[in-house]
Design an enzyme around this catalytic site. Structure first.
Site, short mmCIF file in Angstrom:
data_model
loop_
_atom_site.label_atom_id
_atom_site.label_comp_id
_atom_site.label_asym_id
_atom_site.label_seq_id
_atom_site.Cartn_x
_atom_site.Cartn_y
_atom_site.Cartn_z
N GLU A 197 0.44 5.24 0.35
CA GLU A 197 -0.55 6.30 0.95
C GLU A 197 -0.21 7.54 0.53
O GLU A 197 1.10 7.77 0.05
CB GLU A 197 -0.56 6.06 2.74
CG GLU A 197 -1.30 4.79 3.09
CD GLU A 197 -1.31 4.74 4.73
OE1 GLU A 197 -1.09 5.74 5.36
OE2 GLU A 197 -1.93 3.74 4.89
N ASN A 198 -1.01 8.59 0.85
CA ASN A 198 -0.61 10.02 0.58
C ASN A 198 -1.35 10.88 1.38
O ASN A 198 -2.41 10.55 1.92
CB ASN A 198 -1.45 10.10 -0.77
CG ASN A 198 -0.94 11.59 -1.68
OD1 ASN A 198 -1.34 12.35 -1.25
ND2 ASN A 198 0.14 11.44 -2.42
N TYR A 225 -5.45 11.73 1.46
CA TYR A 225 -5.58 10.22 1.70
C TYR A 225 -6.32 9.61 0.54
O TYR A 225 -5.92 8.32 0.13
CB TYR A 225 -6.52 10.18 2.75
CG TYR A 225 -6.06 10.42 4.23
CD1 TYR A 225 -4.90 10.88 4.40
CD2 TYR A 225 -6.89 10.20 5.28
CE1 TYR A 225 -4.29 11.10 5.55
CE2 TYR A 225 -6.32 10.42 6.56
CZ TYR A 225 -4.90 11.22 6.66
OH TYR A 225 -4.45 11.25 7.87
N CYS A 268 -4.33 0.86 -2.42
CA CYS A 268 -4.01 -0.43 -1.60
C CYS A 268 -3.08 -1.32 -2.32
O CYS A 268 -2.85 -1.08 -3.53
CB CYS A 268 -5.35 -1.20 -1.64
SG CYS A 268 -6.68 -0.54 -0.73
N CYS A 298 -10.42 -4.70 0.48
CA CYS A 298 -11.57 -3.97 0.41
C CYS A 298 -12.36 -4.07 -0.81
O CYS A 298 -11.87 -4.81 -1.68
CB CYS A 298 -10.81 -2.34 0.70
SG CYS A 298 -10.35 -1.68 -0.98
N ASN A 336 0.80 -1.13 -0.03
CA ASN A 336 0.14 0.02 0.07
C ASN A 336 1.07 1.31 0.15
O ASN A 336 1.85 1.32 0.65
CB ASN A 336 -0.99 0.07 0.88
CG ASN A 336 -0.39 -0.39 2.55
OD1 ASN A 336 0.62 -1.11 2.52
ND2 ASN A 336 -1.05 0.28 3.52
N CYS A 388 -10.77 -3.38 -4.25
CA CYS A 388 -9.65 -4.15 -4.60
C CYS A 388 -10.38 -5.42 -5.10
O CYS A 388 -10.16 -6.40 -5.98
CB CYS A 388 -8.70 -4.58 -3.43
SG CYS A 388 -7.54 -3.18 -3.07
N GLU A 430 -3.21 -4.61 -3.05
CA GLU A 430 -3.72 -5.39 -3.99
C GLU A 430 -3.77 -4.79 -5.40
O GLU A 430 -3.43 -5.31 -6.42
CB GLU A 430 -5.10 -5.86 -3.71
CG GLU A 430 -5.14 -6.75 -2.22
CD GLU A 430 -5.45 -5.78 -1.35
OE1 GLU A 430 -4.81 -4.66 -1.13
OE2 GLU A 430 -5.79 -6.24 -0.33
N1 THU Z 1 -5.33 -1.34 2.33
C1 THU Z 1 -4.97 -1.89 1.38
O1 THU Z 1 -3.60 -1.87 1.05
N2 THU Z 1 -5.56 -3.22 1.02
C2 THU Z 1 -6.76 -3.43 1.54
O2 THU Z 1 -7.60 -4.26 1.12
C3 THU Z 1 -7.41 -2.53 2.49
C4 THU Z 1 -6.74 -1.58 3.06
C5 THU Z 1 -4.42 -0.09 3.01
C6 THU Z 1 -4.84 1.10 2.55
C7 THU Z 1 -4.23 2.07 3.48
O3 THU Z 1 -2.99 2.40 3.33
C8 THU Z 1 -4.32 1.15 4.69
O4 THU Z 1 -4.56 -0.20 4.27
C9 THU Z 1 -5.41 1.34 5.74
O5 THU Z 1 -6.68 1.50 5.17
#
Ligand code: THU
Length: 162
Positions: A63-64, A67, A72, A111, A61, A114, A74
């Protein structure tokens, strides 16, 4: 009016019960979460995609500070696999997580966005994609197809340009 039911199937196992190749894929996903850029959530996710040609694509993952601009693990891995090997089918996706802020005991399910992306690739390749969700305690939850994670996925054959 008619009530209908659907059946979903998944496997619960310990990591040690998986084949050597699948254990290796999970090890790749664990290694991948160490590359996560997650300064805001402290939630590290690694995804490892095994392709039919034996190639393995890893993602984490990203991030930024704005947000929603982050992505993610995946989708990082799947989109890269799609960009690098557009015609190669996906066999398996392994996902592993670690939280810096709290203890994760259970597997974390991907999520919705994904799942939708995985489901699109499954639909595209006309072949199921196995998904292995790995917990920090080495429990695994496996679905033999993405459809079991996302029944009623959004799809519209009419939107596809032929
Ligand atoms: N995240 C994932 O990488 N995959 C998922 O299926 C759910 C959430 C990440 C996104 C964010 O960087 C962190 O987990 C918290 O939500």
């Amino acid at each position: 009016m008619q009530e209908k039911k659907i059946e979903l199937s998944f496997i619960l196992a310990h990591l040690s019960e998986l084949s050597a190749q699948e254990q290796q894929l999970v090890a790749n996903a664990k290694a991948a979460f160490k590359t996560a850029y997650a300064p805001y959530s402290g939630f590290l996710v690694g995804a490892s995609v095994l392709l039919e040609n034996g190639e393995v694509i890893n993602g984490s993952n990203q991030e930024n500070v704005a947000y929603p601009s982050g992505l993610c693990a995946e989708r990082v891995a799947l989109f890269y696999a799609g960009a690098k090997f557009p015609d190669v089918k996906i066999n398996t996706v392994a996902i592993s997580v670690l939280s810096k802020n709290f203890e994760v005991k259970d597997v974390i399910s991907p999520c919705g966005a994904c799942r939708q992306v995985m489901a699109e690739y499954e639909d595209k390749q006309h072949r199921p994609i196995k998904v292995i969700l790995h917990s920090p305690t080495d429990e695994v939850l496996i679905t033999n197809r993405v459809e079991d994670l996302l029944p009623f996925m959004f799809k519209s054959p009419l939107l596809k340009q032929h």
